[in-house]
Design an enzyme around this catalytic site. Structure first.
Site, short mmCIF file in Angstrom:
data_model
loop_
_atom_site.label_atom_id
_atom_site.label_comp_id
_atom_site.label_asym_id
_atom_site.label_seq_id
_atom_site.Cartn_x
_atom_site.Cartn_y
_atom_site.Cartn_z
N ARG A 269 12.52 -18.26 -9.56
CA ARG A 269 12.82 -17.95 -8.12
C ARG A 269 13.29 -16.38 -7.82
O ARG A 269 14.22 -16.07 -6.91
CB ARG A 269 13.73 -18.84 -7.60
CG ARG A 269 13.28 -20.36 -7.57
CD ARG A 269 14.14 -21.05 -6.93
NE ARG A 269 13.49 -22.63 -6.79
CZ ARG A 269 13.95 -23.53 -7.59
NH1 ARG A 269 14.77 -23.09 -8.49
NH2 ARG A 269 13.17 -24.64 -7.82
N LYS B 120 7.70 -4.07 -1.14
CA LYS B 120 6.54 -4.61 -0.78
C LYS B 120 5.76 -5.31 -2.29
O LYS B 120 5.48 -4.16 -2.74
CB LYS B 120 5.50 -4.03 0.05
CG LYS B 120 5.79 -4.19 1.64
CD LYS B 120 4.79 -3.53 2.28
CE LYS B 120 5.32 -3.52 3.76
NZ LYS B 120 4.20 -2.63 4.61
N GLU C 276 -0.56 10.53 1.08
CA GLU C 276 0.47 9.76 1.38
C GLU C 276 1.87 10.65 1.70
O GLU C 276 2.56 10.46 2.50
CB GLU C 276 0.81 8.54 0.54
CG GLU C 276 -0.07 7.48 0.16
CD GLU C 276 0.06 6.50 1.15
OE1 GLU C 276 0.80 6.54 2.10
OE2 GLU C 276 -0.88 5.66 1.01
N LYS D 268 11.18 7.30 3.13
CA LYS D 268 10.58 6.07 3.19
C LYS D 268 11.80 5.36 3.08
O LYS D 268 11.92 4.04 3.69
CB LYS D 268 9.88 5.72 1.83
CG LYS D 268 9.41 4.33 1.97
CD LYS D 268 8.10 3.91 1.28
CE LYS D 268 7.75 2.47 1.37
NZ LYS D 268 6.56 2.02 0.73
N GLU E 144 9.57 -4.95 8.11
CA GLU E 144 8.47 -4.42 9.10
C GLU E 144 8.29 -5.19 10.47
O GLU E 144 7.16 -5.65 10.76
CB GLU E 144 6.95 -4.39 8.39
CG GLU E 144 6.09 -3.44 9.04
CD GLU E 144 4.85 -3.24 8.43
OE1 GLU E 144 4.90 -2.94 7.31
OE2 GLU E 144 3.58 -3.14 8.91
N ARG F 204 9.11 0.22 10.52
CA ARG F 204 8.25 0.22 9.18
C ARG F 204 6.83 0.54 9.32
O ARG F 204 6.16 1.29 8.36
CB ARG F 204 8.73 -0.53 8.20
CG ARG F 204 8.04 -0.62 6.78
CD ARG F 204 8.81 -1.50 5.75
NE ARG F 204 7.96 -1.23 4.51
CZ ARG F 204 8.44 -1.64 3.46
NH1 ARG F 204 9.44 -2.52 3.25
NH2 ARG F 204 7.74 -1.43 2.38
N ASN G 122 2.26 3.49 8.11
CA ASN G 122 1.15 2.63 8.50
C ASN G 122 0.19 3.72 9.18
O ASN G 122 -0.98 3.89 9.29
CB ASN G 122 0.70 1.61 8.75
CG ASN G 122 1.32 0.46 7.76
OD1 ASN G 122 1.39 0.78 6.91
ND2 ASN G 122 1.59 -0.59 8.65
N HIS H 11 -3.58 4.34 8.59
CA HIS H 11 -4.11 3.30 7.82
C HIS H 11 -5.12 2.25 8.53
O HIS H 11 -5.81 1.59 7.95
CB HIS H 11 -2.85 2.32 7.16
CG HIS H 11 -2.19 3.05 6.09
ND1 HIS H 11 -1.75 4.17 6.09
CD2 HIS H 11 -2.10 2.51 4.85
CE1 HIS H 11 -0.97 4.33 5.01
NE2 HIS H 11 -1.26 3.60 4.16
N HIS I 153 -8.20 1.44 6.43
CA HIS I 153 -8.87 0.07 6.12
C HIS I 153 -10.08 -0.01 6.56
O HIS I 153 -10.95 -0.67 5.64
CB HIS I 153 -7.73 -0.92 6.40
CG HIS I 153 -6.26 -0.76 5.76
ND1 HIS I 153 -5.38 -1.24 6.29
CD2 HIS I 153 -6.15 -0.51 4.56
CE1 HIS I 153 -4.29 -1.06 5.49
NE2 HIS I 153 -4.71 -0.63 4.41
N HIS J 218 -8.03 5.19 -1.67
CA HIS J 218 -7.18 4.66 -0.69
C HIS J 218 -6.26 6.12 -0.21
O HIS J 218 -6.23 6.15 0.92
CB HIS J 218 -5.92 3.67 -1.18
CG HIS J 218 -5.01 3.23 -0.06
ND1 HIS J 218 -5.22 2.61 0.87
CD2 HIS J 218 -3.58 3.66 -0.10
CE1 HIS J 218 -4.37 2.31 1.74
NE2 HIS J 218 -3.22 3.26 1.10
N1 GLY Z 1 3.20 1.28 2.18
C1 GLY Z 1 3.50 0.93 3.47
C2 GLY Z 1 5.11 0.30 3.34
O1 GLY Z 1 5.48 0.15 2.34
O2 GLY Z 1 5.64 -0.11 4.17
#
Ligand code: GLY
Length: 372
Positions: free
Chosen positions: A122, A144, A186, A228, A238, A242, A246, A249, A253, A267
């Site tokens: 957990r 993430k 990025e 970030k 998000e 956040r 993107n 993106h 994508h 990417h």
């Molecule tokens: N790579 C996008 C984020 O971490 O929200």
């Protein structure tokens, strides 16, 4: 030369330490987190070949033993099967609730191992040691984690923050030029989304940084991670801001799907092209000055990066097909495409209010160059 950025999340706050020589110092950096002098490391085979000995020695210098599990390289490693493998191995290693798991590799390893740490008993703590530029400036920071399924990328996962991130900038020296520049996509994104001053700095300094200047690499990673960290602190899961991360993106994508997530388009390359298209769209909507998209494209070109659809080898589908692929992106909310657009360089915002025919027009023009 080492720099530290704190990701301020209350009891789950952690540091991102950035600089050369961090693998050699990994033991002393990690030691304060440990109750037993032992860690379990998961790496990909390529990173393991190049760097695991340095990590082992760095840990041993502080009397820390490590066991390692090595996975295949590439996006297909982010799967249910490899997740099971890693979790079972960590259990074999008797990693306890207070143990530490180390993710040693690029974004694929960080996401997979972070998710394994999130669900093992957990939730156990983990340390990210990102080895690609993309992972150092983006995926290792912010919590993430996840895997891909047959339904798409990153559809199963958890927010699980690391306890420490060690970004050794020396490791970037073993990346291919293509991988380095893809990660740089990025980095540029941060300037474009939130700091005109950082974009100016990159226009001046990025060529020397890409050529290998360590101090400039540390500074580029630091500024990216700081931006970030600020965004993640405001909106960890998000719900709002956040999504600015993107930028580029939604286009990316669709292009990745159209090229089969293959070597035709990495990417970070898709992010760079996507940023250029997002600025083009913003300009056509009268949101940002007309010079902005040209300036974005010029910088990407100066860096020798893929900039336009014409830079993607092989055939691409029609503009309509690309628009449909955008509609399958997970950023679709209530059936509406969510875009990150910009009022200028460094001034991005989130909107769902984008006429489909304008997007289609941008794609058609971009494709006509591709075919032209
Ligand atoms: N790579 C996008 C984020 O971490 O929200």
């Amino acid at each position: 030369m080492q720099q530290t950025v704190t990701v301020p999340l209350g009891a789950r706050s952690y540091e991102v330490r950035i600089g050369p020589g961090l693998l050699a110092r990994a033991g002393e950096e990690i030691a304060p987190l440990l109750t037993q002098k032992r860690v379990s490391v998961v790496a990909d085979v390529h990173v393991a070949k190049l760097h695991i000995e340095a990590l082992q020695q760095g840990l041993a210098a502080a009397g820390i033993e490590m066991s390692a599990y090595v996975l295949p390289r590439g996006e297909s490693t982010k799967s249910w099967d490899h997740l099971t493998e890693v979790v079972e191995w960590l259990l074999d290693q008797k990693v306890e609730r207070n143990g530490i798991v180390v993710a040693f590799g690029g974004g694929v390893i960080g996401d997979l191992v972070g998710f394994a740490a999130a669900i093992l008993r957990r939730g156990v703590r983990f340390v990210q040691i990102p080895t690609s530029l993309l992972a150092q400036v983006d995926s290792s920071v912010g919590g993430k984690t996840g895997i891909n399924t047959r339904h798409g990328k990153n559809l199963v996962g958890a927010f699980h923050q690391p306890s420490l991130v060690l970004a050794d900038t020396d490791v970037l020296g073993t990346l291919t030029e293509r991988d380095f520049l893809a990660g740089y996509g990025e980095v540029v994104k941060y300037g474009l989304l939130g700091s005109a001053a950082f974009f100016d700095w990159l226009e001046t300094n990025a060529p020397a940084m890409a050529a290998g200047d360590t101090a400039l690499r540390v500074e580029a990673v630091r500024q990216s991670v700081q931006m970030k960290a600020d965004i993640v602190a405001r909106d960890e899961t998000e719900q709002g801001d956040r999504a600015l991360l993107n930028l580029g993106h939604t286009f990316c994508h669709a292009l990745e799907a159209a090229t089969g997530y293959s070597d035709r388009l990495l990417h970070g390359e898709g992010v760079a092209i996507g940023c250029a298209l997002a600025f083009e769209l913003s300009s056509r909507m009268g949101l940002c000055p007309q010079e902005a998209p040209s300036r974005v494209r010029q910088h990407l070109r100066d860096m020798g990066m893929k900039t336009d659809l014409a830079d993607i080898p092989g055939d691409l589908p029609s503009a309509k097909a690309l628009l449909d692929l955008m509609g399958q992106d997970k950023k679709v909310v209530d059936g509406k495409l969510r875009f990150i657009l910009a009022r200028g360089i460094g001034e991005a915002f989130v909107t769902s209010d984008v006429p489909g025919d304008l997007v289609l027009g941008v794609l058609e023009d971009a494709l006509s160059q591709h075919r032209g």
